[in-house]
Write an enzyme that holds these catalytic residues in place. Sequence first.
Site, PDB file in Angstrom:
ATOM      1  N   SER A 267       0.839  -1.193   0.000  1.00  0.00           N
ATOM      2  CA  SER A 267       0.000   0.000   0.000  1.00  0.00           C
ATOM      3  C   SER A 267       0.882   1.254   0.000  1.00  0.00           C
ATOM      4  CB  SER A 267      -0.967  -0.052   1.186  1.00  0.00           C
ATOM      5  OG  SER A 267      -2.035   0.840   1.018  1.00  0.00           O
ATOM      6  N   ASP A 361      -8.147  -5.340  -6.662  1.00  0.00           N
ATOM      7  CA  ASP A 361      -7.803  -4.379  -5.625  1.00  0.00           C
ATOM      8  C   ASP A 361      -8.835  -3.256  -5.601  1.00  0.00           C
ATOM      9  OD1 ASP A 361      -6.600  -2.394  -4.017  1.00  0.00           O
ATOM     10  OD2 ASP A 361      -4.590  -2.968  -4.673  1.00  0.00           O
ATOM     11  N   HIS A 395      -6.376  -6.215  -2.239  1.00  0.00           N
ATOM     12  CA  HIS A 395      -5.279  -5.313  -1.894  1.00  0.00           C
ATOM     13  C   HIS A 395      -4.321  -5.907  -0.867  1.00  0.00           C
ATOM     14  CE1 HIS A 395      -3.322  -1.416  -1.525  1.00  0.00           C
ATOM     15  NE2 HIS A 395      -3.523  -1.412  -0.209  1.00  0.00           N
TER      16      HIS A 395
END
Length: 451
Positions: A267, A361, A395
Site C-alpha cells: 500500500s 484491488d 489489496h
Amino acid sequence: MLMCSLRRLSVAGSLLRRGWSGRVLLCHRAGMAVSVQVHPSPECLFDEPVQVRVGGLSPLQQVTMKASLSDEKGQAFHSLAFYRADEQGELDLSQCPSLGGHYTGTEPMGLFWSLTPATPFTRLVKRDVATSPLCVHIEVFDGHGTLERLPEQPLAACINERWFMKEGVRRIPVREGRVRGVLFVPPGDGPFPGIIDLYGSVGGVVEHRASLLANHGFLTLTLGYFGYNDLPKDFTNLDLEYFEEAVNLLRQHPKVIGPGVGAIGISKGADLVLSMITFLPHVIAAVSIGGCNANTLGNLHYKNITLPGLGFSIDKVKILESKLIDISEVTGNPMDEANKDCIIPIEKAEGHFLFVVGEDDKNWNTPLYARQAVQQLKENGKENYELIVYPEAGHLLEPSYFPFCYASFHRLVGHPVVWGGKMKPHSLAQLDLWPKIQTFLQKHLAKQSKL
C-alpha cells in the site's frame, strides 16, 4: 520451538474444564476413539502447512470440521467445512475434498485461510510475535451443520500452535538516531540479506511479516514512519532522509550482507520502497505489493526534491449496500497532466523491482499503476523488473495462510473500507506469492560481497 508458557497453561485449564484431555479430545463411540491430529507437530511456524487427520469415524460418516482462534484483543475468527470419511472411517484433509462450508475442494489448509471474523470488518494482526502463538482450535462434529447449529460437544478436538519466531530468532527494538522500529535477526553467524519492511496507512510498527522473513534467513527491520513513539502522527510530509538513515543503520549491522539491502512494502509502504530504490543507491531490490507508481497521500522530500502527493477526488467515494466504502476510484491517474510531478522516476533506479498486483484491488487502481510503471521502465530501456498479477485477489496480500480480509477499518478514512478480492483465489495467491518474494530477495541480495 518456543513454548506458550503462562498462555498455554491458561488454554490448557480452559480445555480441561470443557472436558478436553491434553491436546487431543477423544470421543469413545462403540469401542472406537475418534481423534483429530495435526501433523507433523501440533506446533509450527505461522507460514508452514500442516496436515489435519481424523481417525475413528464410522465408514463414510459425514462430519463438520471447525477451526477457530481469538486474537490478542479477544476478536474471534472461525471457519467450517463439510467432509465425509472414507470407507475405513478416516479423514485426511490433504486428500479429501470439502463438500461445502467456507470453501470447497481439496484444500489441505482451507480451515486456516478461510478463518472469518465473528465481528464484521475485523482484520487479523499479530502484535506479540515473540512470546505467544496464534492458537487454532480444530474440532470435529457429527453431521453437517452451520456454526449456529453444531452439536454442543465435538467428537474430537486439538490445538495447532502457530508461532511467528523460530528458536534463535532475536527481536530487538530499535531507537537509534531518528530511526524507530523493530529488528529481527535470524539465528547463526550469517551474513544475511538485509530487508526494510514497510506497511501502509495502519501506522505504527507491524511485526508479523518481518518476523516470518527472519525465520527464512533475512535480517529484517520493520520500520515505523508515523504513528509510533515520537514519530510524526501522520505522513502528510515525509523526508526520505529518515528512510536513508534506516537503510544505513541496517547496512552497518555486522551480520548483513552488503553493500546493498532490499525493501518490501504494501500500500503506502509500496510507493515508499519505490522511492527508496530510486533515490537511495544502497537499496537494490524492491517489492511493491498493491502499490502506486506515484508518491501518494502527502509530500515526500529528499534533499532539493519534493514529490507531491497524488491527487484524489473525495466525490468519487462509493457507498456500498453493506455500508462499506469503496475508495478504488478516489485516487487520480498519475499520467494525467496535473499529477505528473507525483510520478516516482523509477527509471533512474539501478536495482530490481518486483511488482505485485491483485487485479480486484479496491483500495486503488493497482493494475493501472503497475502497467504504467512497467511502461515507464520499458520506455527507458530497462528490464530490471518482474510483474506478478493475481486475478480475483484484493489489496491486502499477506504471507501464506493469513485469513482473507475483504474489508476492515481504514485509519485515514475513519470507516470500514472494502479491500477487494475473493476468499479462495486471494488465499491461494498469498500461498503462491510468499515463496516468490523470498526467491526474488535472495536472488538480488544474497550474492553480494560485504564491503
